[in-house]
Design a protein around this motif. Structure first.
Motif, mmCIF file in Angstrom:
data_model
loop_
_atom_site.group_PDB
_atom_site.id
_atom_site.type_symbol
_atom_site.label_atom_id
_atom_site.label_comp_id
_atom_site.label_asym_id
_atom_site.label_seq_id
_atom_site.Cartn_x
_atom_site.Cartn_y
_atom_site.Cartn_z
ATOM 1 N N LYS A 174 0.848 -1.189 0.000
ATOM 2 C CA LYS A 174 0.000 0.000 0.000
ATOM 3 C C LYS A 174 0.886 1.242 0.000
ATOM 4 O O LYS A 174 2.006 1.225 0.492
ATOM 5 N N THR A 175 0.334 2.353 -0.525
ATOM 6 C CA THR A 175 1.132 3.568 -0.635
ATOM 7 C C THR A 175 1.281 4.265 0.706
ATOM 8 O O THR A 175 0.319 4.443 1.451
ATOM 9 N N ALA A 176 2.525 4.660 0.991
ATOM 10 C CA ALA A 176 2.793 5.419 2.222
ATOM 11 C C ALA A 176 2.680 6.915 1.969
ATOM 12 O O ALA A 176 2.789 7.716 2.890
ATOM 13 N N ALA A 177 2.463 7.295 0.693
ATOM 14 C CA ALA A 177 2.366 8.711 0.359
ATOM 15 C C ALA A 177 1.013 9.269 0.796
ATOM 16 O O ALA A 177 0.028 8.547 0.899
ATOM 17 N N GLY A 178 1.000 10.575 1.031
ATOM 18 C CA GLY A 178 -0.255 11.228 1.358
ATOM 19 C C GLY A 178 -0.636 11.085 2.819
ATOM 20 O O GLY A 178 0.074 10.474 3.618
ATOM 21 N N PRO A 179 -1.790 11.639 3.188
ATOM 22 C CA PRO A 179 -2.232 11.606 4.590
ATOM 23 C C PRO A 179 -2.649 10.206 5.013
ATOM 24 O O PRO A 179 -3.009 9.367 4.177
ATOM 25 N N PRO A 180 -2.626 9.918 6.316
ATOM 26 C CA PRO A 180 -3.011 8.589 6.794
ATOM 27 C C PRO A 180 -4.507 8.348 6.640
ATOM 28 O O PRO A 180 -5.317 9.278 6.671
ATOM 29 N N ARG A 181 -4.861 7.058 6.511
ATOM 30 C CA ARG A 181 -6.278 6.675 6.435
ATOM 31 C C ARG A 181 -6.424 5.301 7.078
ATOM 32 O O ARG A 181 -5.872 4.321 6.594
ATOM 33 N N LEU A 182 -7.165 5.271 8.179
ATOM 34 C CA LEU A 182 -7.335 4.046 8.964
ATOM 35 C C LEU A 182 -8.828 3.757 9.121
ATOM 36 O O LEU A 182 -9.480 4.306 10.014
ATOM 37 N N PRO A 183 -9.415 2.897 8.273
ATOM 38 C CA PRO A 183 -10.810 2.501 8.482
ATOM 39 C C PRO A 183 -10.933 1.689 9.771
ATOM 40 O O PRO A 183 -10.207 0.715 9.981
ATOM 41 N N THR A 200 -6.820 -1.546 9.642
ATOM 42 C CA THR A 200 -5.669 -1.670 8.756
ATOM 43 C C THR A 200 -5.373 -0.303 8.166
ATOM 44 O O THR A 200 -6.247 0.317 7.552
ATOM 45 N N LEU A 201 -4.170 0.203 8.361
ATOM 46 C CA LEU A 201 -3.773 1.494 7.806
ATOM 47 C C LEU A 201 -3.614 1.334 6.293
ATOM 48 O O LEU A 201 -2.660 0.717 5.828
ATOM 49 N N VAL A 202 -4.579 1.856 5.536
ATOM 50 C CA VAL A 202 -4.596 1.598 4.094
ATOM 51 C C VAL A 202 -3.778 2.609 3.307
ATOM 52 O O VAL A 202 -3.516 2.409 2.113
ATOM 53 N N ALA A 203 -3.364 3.706 3.943
ATOM 54 C CA ALA A 203 -2.535 4.702 3.251
ATOM 55 C C ALA A 203 -1.827 5.558 4.278
ATOM 56 O O ALA A 203 -2.286 5.728 5.403
ATOM 57 N N PHE A 235 5.449 4.548 15.565
ATOM 58 C CA PHE A 235 5.162 4.879 14.167
ATOM 59 C C PHE A 235 4.570 3.655 13.486
ATOM 60 O O PHE A 235 4.954 2.517 13.772
ATOM 61 N N ALA A 236 3.587 3.873 12.590
ATOM 62 C CA ALA A 236 3.030 2.781 11.788
ATOM 63 C C ALA A 236 2.870 3.259 10.348
ATOM 64 O O ALA A 236 2.559 4.430 10.100
ATOM 65 N N GLY A 237 3.101 2.341 9.410
ATOM 66 C CA GLY A 237 3.005 2.684 7.990
ATOM 67 C C GLY A 237 1.903 1.911 7.302
ATOM 68 O O GLY A 237 1.331 0.959 7.844
ATOM 69 N N ALA A 238 1.601 2.331 6.088
ATOM 70 C CA ALA A 238 0.534 1.721 5.303
ATOM 71 C C ALA A 238 0.730 0.211 5.207
ATOM 72 O O ALA A 238 1.844 -0.270 4.984
ATOM 73 N N GLY A 239 -0.351 -0.535 5.404
ATOM 74 C CA GLY A 239 -0.303 -1.981 5.329
ATOM 75 C C GLY A 239 -0.215 -2.665 6.679
ATOM 76 O O GLY A 239 -0.305 -3.886 6.760
ATOM 77 N N THR A 329 -20.445 9.053 4.288
ATOM 78 C CA THR A 329 -19.291 8.158 4.295
ATOM 79 C C THR A 329 -18.085 8.946 3.831
ATOM 80 O O THR A 329 -18.203 10.103 3.399
ATOM 81 N N VAL A 330 -16.904 8.338 3.931
ATOM 82 C CA VAL A 330 -15.694 8.990 3.438
ATOM 83 C C VAL A 330 -14.970 8.028 2.511
ATOM 84 O O VAL A 330 -14.887 6.829 2.775
ATOM 85 N N ALA A 331 -14.480 8.567 1.414
ATOM 86 C CA ALA A 331 -13.796 7.740 0.420
ATOM 87 C C ALA A 331 -12.772 8.597 -0.299
ATOM 88 O O ALA A 331 -12.758 9.829 -0.167
ATOM 89 N N VAL A 332 -11.893 7.951 -1.047
ATOM 90 C CA VAL A 332 -11.019 8.654 -1.975
ATOM 91 C C VAL A 332 -11.178 7.992 -3.332
ATOM 92 O O VAL A 332 -11.661 6.863 -3.451
ATOM 93 N N LYS A 333 -10.801 8.711 -4.347
ATOM 94 C CA LYS A 333 -10.889 8.168 -5.699
ATOM 95 C C LYS A 333 -10.098 6.861 -5.784
ATOM 96 O O LYS A 333 -8.991 6.751 -5.268
#
Length: 638
Positions: A174-183, A200-203, A235-239, A329-333
């Motif tokens: 998963k991409t570590a770029a951009g702001p964090p997103r944790l569903p 799961t930290l998806v980004a 610290f935690a990263g995407a994935g 809801t919240v989503a990204v493209k």
């Protein structure tokens, strides 16, 4: 280091949890009811150390049809899937539904595991293997490797782990770029610590001490502490699987389906633009405005499907649509989602989010709408950026553009400078941020603004320009004052407007015309001749033939330019006359040390009518200081 989430999928009682225990030594069934019934009801979590040393997270999902929504809450974070099929039963209903979900979510890496090999003979295994291979044709797991295991005897477990290690190596992170997103898939409270969420930290990345925002509730909080697989981390990263202790929030304020994200990085919406697939296995066509159950990330909500180019969608067909949700809801493209029918609850389709927060409802069967959605889905980054700016002309900043397009902020900034060199995009800097507009939109906006200014100057030739706040509220109501000031600075730099502290003018505006200048010169001459005994302003304006409005406009103009100074009610002096009076008073005070009204009257050869307001004026200017009936030197004279 690449972090991966391995998820299970498969029919109830096909051995998913037993398989995870054989691989990790951990029983992921934690609820009493799960122990008593022998089936998974909620999501289970553990860690797996692969032979190559990589540590992966495992999400064990329930297989029973009644708990599909729980399965969906975990499946959104999968990088790699273990499709578990019991050798003694083969492909079953939830095997099919889970594979449909994996297909809709496009989990393209996986391993097919035939479990309970100890219960069947080789001939039966061959039949089941053939059935499974046929079942997987045309799906994302068509070429997935297959392994035969028994959680009871340990057969094949070592081979499965080695196979997983190889597949994991080829699985994109998963991409570590951009702001964090944790569903959020679980919320609980720990005595002495407060509210904890897991997911799961998806980004992106998240650190202890970070400010984050829980959406769609809009709750800003701070990460007090973090754990990953039971170990404290800073610290935690995407994935990674993450448990985050959030400061100042009650457990009841958050729920499964909430998203912990960067502050102001994601916008909640009741509406999504999507590209939708109705499964071939769907029992019936999907009608326009059909009510559905919508699953995205770890969340579930109800909504209606507005088909934009069909009256109804046939099984196996695709269409552009807007999903109108009953809750935000919240989503990204690029996010994948799943649809289930309202009743009976069956997985019927899913697709990809094209626009996570469209500003308006789309009109159906409009070619321009469909073309715009196609560009947004499949266009180049430059095309997507230009299209977004076309639909959002009110100077979005790069963070807004990133949230609205799914592009990375660094990519947008690079694109913006590239398109600016081609004169396609206008960059408006301000306060360390970058705001964007299409150049054509910027020029059109500047042209319209100049027309407004010219019209204003014709109506009010004595004013310095259009008052800024009035101009903003009339022409740019969507812009806050700060961004409006940045826009004005850019327009002034391009010599398209001229700004003062309070007003905006056309660069060509020169002030009063010839006729008004004659009146101004006449009034100035009369005041100069009257010197320290000026006529009242009403007399001056009346003699010049000015109406009440014109008189007020001219007075405000002369006061603003500093040619006149107000000394008393209806009493105004030329600035040069006041400077003369000040010079006389200063000299007198230096010689005598004090001055009275009578002495000022004689000094300036005027009357008490003017001498008193003059002294009061100079008191305010701190040239003089009243003590009883006398004036002493003020602070301005040292």
């Amino acid at each position: 280091m690449k972090h991966l989430i391995i998820g299970t999928a498969g029919h109830v009682d096909h051995g998913k949890t037993a398989l995870v225990k054989a691989m990790t030594g951990v029983d992921t069934d934690r609820l009493k009811e799960e122990k008593e019934r022998g089936i998974s009801i909620e999501l289970g979590f553990t860690a797996l150390k692969l032979p190559g040393g990589r540590k992966a997270g495992i999400v064990d999902v329930p297989g029973h049809e009644r708990f599909i929504k729980n399965m969906l809450a975990g499946a959104g974070g999968f990088d790699l899937v273990l499709l578990v099929i019991a050798a003694d039963e083969g492909v079953m209903p939830q095997t099919r539904e889970h594979l449909d979900i994996i297909q809709l979510l496009q989990v393209k890496k996986g391993v097919v595991v035939l479990t309970k090999a100890d219960l069947v003979d080789e001939e039966w295994l061959d039949l089941v293997r053939a059935e499974v291979q046929d079942f997987l044709k045309g799906t994302v797991l068509e070429k997935a490797p297959l392994v035969i295991v028994s959680a009871v005897t340990g057969q094949g477990i070592g081979s499965l782990l080695e196979l997983l290690d190889r597949v994991a190596e080829d699985t994109p992170a998963k991409t570590a770029a951009g702001p964090p997103r944790l569903p959020v898939d679980r919320v609980f409270s720990v005595t002495g610590f407060g509210t904890v969420v897991t997911g799961t930290l998806v980004a992106g990345e998240i650190r202890v001490g970070d400010s984050v925002e829980v959406q769609p509730q809009g709750l800003i909080t701070r990460v007090r502490s973090l754990q990953s697989h039971g170990e404290k981390v800073k610290f935690a990263g995407a994935g990674q699987r993450v448990a985050a202790n959030l400061a100042g929030l009650e457990m009841e304020q958050i729920s499964r389906g909430s998203v912990v994200a960067g502050v102001n990085s994601i916008t909640p919406s009741n509406r999504l633009d999507v590209h939708l697939l109705l499964l071939k296995s769907a029992a019936r066509p999907l009608k326009n405005r059909a009510r559905v159950r919508f699953y995205l990330g770890s969340g579930e909500t109800l909504g209606r499907v507005v088909l934009l180019d069909h009256e109804e969608l046939a099984p196996g067909a695709m269409a552009y649509a807007q999903i109108e949700l009953e809750e935000k809801t919240v989503a990204v493209k690029g996010d994948r989602f799943v649809l289930r029918s309202y009743s009976p609850m069956q997985t019927i389709g899913g697709g990809v989010v094209i626009d996570p927060a469209p500003g308006r409802k789309h009109r159906r069967f409009r070619s321009e709408v469909l073309k715009a959605l196609e560009t947004r889905e499949r266009g180049t980054p430059a095309e997507i950026l230009e299209q977004y700016l076309q639909g959002n002309p009110e100077l979005p900043d790069i963070v807004d553009v990133a949230a609205g397009t799914g592009l990375q902020a660094t990519e947008i900034e690079e694109l913006a400078h590239q398109l600016a060199r081609q004169e396609k995009v206008k960059i408006v800097p301000g306060d360390g941020k970058v705001y964007l507009s299409l150049t054509d939109v910027y020029r059109r906006m500047a042209g319209e603004l100049q027309q407004m200014l010219e019209s204003y100057h014709r109506e009010f030739p004595l004013r310095e320009g259009y008052p800024k706040e009035e101009l903003r509220s009339r022409k740019f109501p969507a812009l806050n004052n700060k961004v409006f000031q940045f826009l004005l600075a850019a327009l002034e730099k391009d010599q398209l407007v001229r700004c003062t502290a309070q007003a905006v003018a056309s660069p060509s505006f020169t002030g009063p015309g010839p006729e008004m200048n004659l009146i101004i010169n006449k009034i100035r001459k009369e005041l100069a001749e009257a010197c320290f005994q000026p006529p009242a302003w009403s007399e001056l304006a009346g003699a010049a033939g000015l109406s009440e409005n014109a008189s007020l406009e001219l007075l405000q103009h002369l006061l603003r330019t500093g040619e006149l100074k107000k000394v008393g009610e209806n009493l105004y002096f030329l600035d040069e006359t006041l400077r003369m009076a000040g010079h006389e008073i200063t000299g007198f005070l230096r010689e005598k040390g004090e001055i009275t009204i009578g002495e000022l009257r004689d000094l300036l050869q005027t009357s008490r009518k003017y001498a008193l307001p003059l002294l009061e004026y100079f008191d305010k200017e701190r040239i003089t200081r009243r003590v009883g009936d006398k004036r002493l030197p003020g602070k301005a004279l040292g």
